[in-house]
Structure formats: C-alpha cells, structure tokens
Motif scaffolding. Structure first.
Motif, PDB file in Angstrom:
ATOM      1  N   GLU A  14     -77.857 -46.701 -26.044  1.00 22.28           N
ATOM      2  CA  GLU A  14     -78.471 -46.444 -27.339  1.00 22.28           C
ATOM      3  C   GLU A  14     -79.585 -47.463 -27.524  1.00 22.28           C
ATOM      4  O   GLU A  14     -79.585 -48.526 -26.895  1.00 22.28           O
ATOM      5  CB  GLU A  14     -77.444 -46.587 -28.462  1.00 22.28           C
ATOM      6  CG  GLU A  14     -76.411 -45.492 -28.504  1.00 22.28           C
ATOM      7  CD  GLU A  14     -75.446 -45.667 -29.660  1.00 22.28           C
ATOM      8  OE1 GLU A  14     -74.984 -44.640 -30.164  1.00 22.28           O
ATOM      9  OE2 GLU A  14     -75.174 -46.825 -30.037  1.00 22.28           O
ATOM     10  N   THR A  15     -80.551 -47.121 -28.394  1.00 21.58           N
ATOM     11  CA  THR A  15     -81.677 -48.025 -28.594  1.00 21.58           C
ATOM     12  C   THR A  15     -81.207 -49.415 -29.011  1.00 21.58           C
ATOM     13  O   THR A  15     -81.818 -50.424 -28.682  1.00 21.58           O
ATOM     14  CB  THR A  15     -82.647 -47.453 -29.645  1.00 21.58           C
ATOM     15  OG1 THR A  15     -83.124 -46.196 -29.163  1.00 21.58           O
ATOM     16  CG2 THR A  15     -83.820 -48.382 -29.853  1.00 21.58           C
ATOM     17  N   GLY A  39     -80.380 -38.539 -30.959  1.00 22.07           N
ATOM     18  CA  GLY A  39     -80.599 -39.963 -31.182  1.00 22.07           C
ATOM     19  C   GLY A  39     -81.628 -40.530 -30.232  1.00 22.07           C
ATOM     20  O   GLY A  39     -82.243 -39.814 -29.440  1.00 22.07           O
ATOM     21  N   ASP A  40     -81.839 -41.831 -30.324  1.00 20.56           N
ATOM     22  CA  ASP A  40     -82.789 -42.551 -29.483  1.00 20.56           C
ATOM     23  C   ASP A  40     -82.034 -43.251 -28.359  1.00 20.56           C
ATOM     24  O   ASP A  40     -81.035 -43.940 -28.599  1.00 20.56           O
ATOM     25  CB  ASP A  40     -83.566 -43.578 -30.309  1.00 20.56           C
ATOM     26  CG  ASP A  40     -84.412 -42.923 -31.391  1.00 20.56           C
ATOM     27  OD1 ASP A  40     -84.907 -41.806 -31.137  1.00 20.56           O
ATOM     28  OD2 ASP A  40     -84.571 -43.527 -32.463  1.00 20.56           O
ATOM     29  N   TYR A  41     -82.548 -43.091 -27.148  1.00 12.83           N
ATOM     30  CA  TYR A  41     -81.850 -43.604 -25.977  1.00 12.83           C
ATOM     31  C   TYR A  41     -82.804 -44.351 -25.044  1.00 12.83           C
ATOM     32  O   TYR A  41     -84.018 -44.160 -25.069  1.00 12.83           O
ATOM     33  CB  TYR A  41     -81.202 -42.455 -25.198  1.00 12.83           C
ATOM     34  CG  TYR A  41     -80.116 -41.748 -25.955  1.00 12.83           C
ATOM     35  CD1 TYR A  41     -78.809 -42.234 -25.952  1.00 12.83           C
ATOM     36  CD2 TYR A  41     -80.392 -40.598 -26.700  1.00 12.83           C
ATOM     37  CE1 TYR A  41     -77.803 -41.584 -26.662  1.00 12.83           C
ATOM     38  CE2 TYR A  41     -79.395 -39.947 -27.412  1.00 12.83           C
ATOM     39  CZ  TYR A  41     -78.104 -40.445 -27.383  1.00 12.83           C
ATOM     40  OH  TYR A  41     -77.110 -39.812 -28.082  1.00 12.83           O
ATOM     41  N   THR A  42     -82.196 -45.156 -24.188  1.00 10.74           N
ATOM     42  CA  THR A  42     -82.912 -45.831 -23.112  1.00 10.74           C
ATOM     43  C   THR A  42     -82.186 -45.544 -21.804  1.00 10.74           C
ATOM     44  O   THR A  42     -80.961 -45.712 -21.721  1.00 10.74           O
ATOM     45  CB  THR A  42     -82.961 -47.359 -23.351  1.00 10.74           C
ATOM     46  OG1 THR A  42     -83.656 -47.617 -24.563  1.00 10.74           O
ATOM     47  CG2 THR A  42     -83.676 -48.060 -22.212  1.00 10.74           C
ATOM     48  N   TYR A  64     -86.800 -46.178 -19.391  1.00 13.50           N
ATOM     49  CA  TYR A  64     -87.340 -44.932 -19.942  1.00 13.50           C
ATOM     50  C   TYR A  64     -86.758 -44.735 -21.331  1.00 13.50           C
ATOM     51  O   TYR A  64     -85.541 -44.660 -21.494  1.00 13.50           O
ATOM     52  CB  TYR A  64     -86.954 -43.763 -19.030  1.00 13.50           C
ATOM     53  CG  TYR A  64     -87.807 -42.551 -19.184  1.00 13.50           C
ATOM     54  CD1 TYR A  64     -88.697 -42.177 -18.192  1.00 13.50           C
ATOM     55  CD2 TYR A  64     -87.728 -41.740 -20.316  1.00 13.50           C
ATOM     56  CE1 TYR A  64     -89.481 -41.045 -18.313  1.00 13.50           C
ATOM     57  CE2 TYR A  64     -88.504 -40.612 -20.450  1.00 13.50           C
ATOM     58  CZ  TYR A  64     -89.374 -40.275 -19.445  1.00 13.50           C
ATOM     59  OH  TYR A  64     -90.153 -39.156 -19.579  1.00 13.50           O
ATOM     60  N   GLU A  65     -87.624 -44.680 -22.339  1.00 10.68           N
ATOM     61  CA  GLU A  65     -87.166 -44.510 -23.724  1.00 10.68           C
ATOM     62  C   GLU A  65     -87.447 -43.080 -24.185  1.00 10.68           C
ATOM     63  O   GLU A  65     -88.520 -42.544 -23.915  1.00 10.68           O
ATOM     64  CB  GLU A  65     -87.880 -45.501 -24.637  1.00 10.68           C
ATOM     65  CG  GLU A  65     -87.571 -46.958 -24.286  1.00 10.68           C
ATOM     66  CD  GLU A  65     -88.320 -47.954 -25.152  1.00 10.68           C
ATOM     67  OE1 GLU A  65     -89.174 -47.518 -25.956  1.00 10.68           O
ATOM     68  OE2 GLU A  65     -88.051 -49.164 -25.020  1.00 10.68           O
ATOM     69  N   LEU A  66     -86.465 -42.475 -24.887  1.00 12.53           N
ATOM     70  CA  LEU A  66     -86.650 -41.103 -25.343  1.00 12.53           C
ATOM     71  C   LEU A  66     -85.811 -40.847 -26.581  1.00 12.53           C
ATOM     72  O   LEU A  66     -84.839 -41.565 -26.856  1.00 12.53           O
ATOM     73  CB  LEU A  66     -86.272 -40.099 -24.250  1.00 12.53           C
ATOM     74  CG  LEU A  66     -84.805 -40.050 -23.819  1.00 12.53           C
ATOM     75  CD1 LEU A  66     -84.454 -38.636 -23.388  1.00 12.53           C
ATOM     76  CD2 LEU A  66     -84.540 -41.017 -22.678  1.00 12.53           C
ATOM     77  N   SER A  67     -86.219 -39.831 -27.326  1.00 10.42           N
ATOM     78  CA  SER A  67     -85.479 -39.370 -28.497  1.00 10.42           C
ATOM     79  C   SER A  67     -85.008 -37.954 -28.234  1.00 10.42           C
ATOM     80  O   SER A  67     -85.799 -37.109 -27.796  1.00 10.42           O
ATOM     81  CB  SER A  67     -86.367 -39.393 -29.748  1.00 10.42           C
ATOM     82  OG  SER A  67     -86.741 -40.713 -30.066  1.00 10.42           O
ATOM     83  N   SER A  69     -83.262 -34.494 -29.788  1.00 14.43           N
ATOM     84  CA  SER A  69     -82.899 -33.728 -30.982  1.00 14.43           C
ATOM     85  C   SER A  69     -81.712 -32.834 -30.652  1.00 14.43           C
ATOM     86  O   SER A  69     -81.326 -32.696 -29.481  1.00 14.43           O
ATOM     87  CB  SER A  69     -84.095 -32.892 -31.456  1.00 14.43           C
ATOM     88  OG  SER A  69     -84.547 -32.051 -30.412  1.00 14.43           O
ATOM     89  N   TYR A  74     -83.310 -32.525 -21.916  1.00 15.36           N
ATOM     90  CA  TYR A  74     -84.448 -33.315 -21.410  1.00 15.36           C
ATOM     91  C   TYR A  74     -84.207 -33.663 -19.945  1.00 15.36           C
ATOM     92  O   TYR A  74     -83.235 -34.330 -19.610  1.00 15.36           O
ATOM     93  CB  TYR A  74     -84.607 -34.592 -22.241  1.00 15.36           C
ATOM     94  CG  TYR A  74     -85.889 -35.320 -21.972  1.00 15.36           C
ATOM     95  CD1 TYR A  74     -87.059 -35.014 -22.653  1.00 15.36           C
ATOM     96  CD2 TYR A  74     -85.946 -36.339 -21.014  1.00 15.36           C
ATOM     97  CE1 TYR A  74     -88.246 -35.683 -22.398  1.00 15.36           C
ATOM     98  CE2 TYR A  74     -87.125 -37.014 -20.751  1.00 15.36           C
ATOM     99  CZ  TYR A  74     -88.262 -36.686 -21.446  1.00 15.36           C
ATOM    100  OH  TYR A  74     -89.432 -37.343 -21.186  1.00 15.36           O
TER     101      TYR A  74
END
Length: 200
Positions: A14-15, A39-42, A64-67, A69, A74
């Motif tokens: 998690e972020t 959520g936001d993840y790394t 790599y950072e991503l959100s 929905s 992804y």
C-alpha cells in the motif's frame, strides 16, 4: 518479444508502506496480484534476488506506483532489465607480419576503435587503445555487432585476418577495411578476443 526473467521476487505494498503480498515471476517473467481492493499501490522488485545478478534496470519504474479503481485489471506494471555484455582486446604491431600476436610484439597506442550495429552500421560506442594497445567496450546490449579499427597513418595496413588457428592471438580486422566480420554478443558475455594486427 523480449525474454522474461524467471524467479524474481516482487512485492506489492500500500502507498503507506504496508506489504500486501509477495510473489515470484514465472518462466515468462510474468507475475500477478489479484483480488485487490481499489486503492493506491506500489510494486517493487527485490533487486537482491540472485535471479537479477548481472542485470541492470533499463526502465524508470522502480518502484512502480499505480492507483486501482473498482474492477480494474492493470497489466502494465513492467520492469525492464538487461544483462550487459562487453567486448575488447588488443591492437598490436605485427613486426613479422604473420598475422599472429607473438611474444614481444608491442601494442599500438591511440588507435580509434568503433563498435557498430551489424544491421545498420550505426556507431554504438567509440574508444581509443591505451598504452598497451588495449581497448574495451562495456555495458553493451546483447546483439550482433561489427568492430571497426581505424588504420593509423603511420602504418601500412592490417595483417591478414584469422591466421594461426588461435582466435585469441589472430587478427580479426579485414585488410583494406579494418572491419571485423559480424559477431554475436550474448547476455553477460565478456569477450576478449577481437584483435587487430598492424604492419609497416
């Protein structure tokens, strides 16, 4: 398509930094974390993993950072790595003109040497020989290459190539052009047998 790297450890956080899960890449270099809430993840690669020994990161995504929905799938959190090769050796003064590096024959300093893409002829790297006639191209992407040796004006030419039966001691520069034949550099290969003999 690029080859995948098997056995690389991947971590999903998690972020805020909490680890959600870890996995390992399969034989195709693929990995998957599923059933994740929005959520936001790394996503990060464990670079201490021995599967990456000798490899260097070529993409900016580390980590790599991503959100995500709701319902999103992804599949583009990719990491590019390359296992560089190297190639080099010696330009020497072939005193007896036999096309073989004999004991006592000196290296030639300051000879321009170029690494060319064999398909396009594009110069990938350039260097000059050192005080012992040695040169080296490092961090070379695996592939097919040609080396060009530029004949110094105070030498008559290159000796005949591929003589003597020992690739580590012969001349690889083709007389007249100073070019070698095409050769392949494999991932992680350190090749030290591409030489050029010069005579007066």
């Amino acid at each position: 398509e690029a080859a995948g790297i098997e056995g690389v450890n991947i971590t999903l956080k998690e972020t805020g930094g909490d680890v959600i899960g870890t996995t390992t890449t399969d034989a195709d270099g693929k990995y998957l974390f599923d059933n994740l809430p929005p959520g936001d993840y790394t996503v990060d690669v464990d670079t201490t993993n021995t599967a990456l020994d000798g490899y260097n990161l070529t993409t900016a995504n580390d980590p790599y950072e991503l959100s995500l929905s709701a319902g999103q799938d992804y599949r583009d959190a990719d990491f590019g790595y390359v296992n560089y090769a190297s190639v080099g050796d010696t330009v020497w003064h072939d005193l007896n003109g036999n096309g073989v590096q004999d004991g006592g024959e000196p290296g030639v300093t300051g000879v321009a040497v170029r690494l060319l893409d064999s398909g396009t002829g594009t110069i990938k790297q350039s260097t000059t020989t050192d005080g012992d006639g040695k040169y080296l191209f490092e961090d070379v992407i695996p592939g097919d290459y040609v080396i060009e040796f530029v004949q110094p004006t105070d030498y008559t030419g290159f000796t005949a190539n591929d003589l003597g039966g020992d690739d580590t001691l012969d001349s690889d520069a083709i007389p007249g052009s100073g070019l070698t034949g095409t050769f392949d550099l494999a991932a992680g290969q350190d090749r030290t047998d591409i030489d050029a003999g010069l005579y007066k």
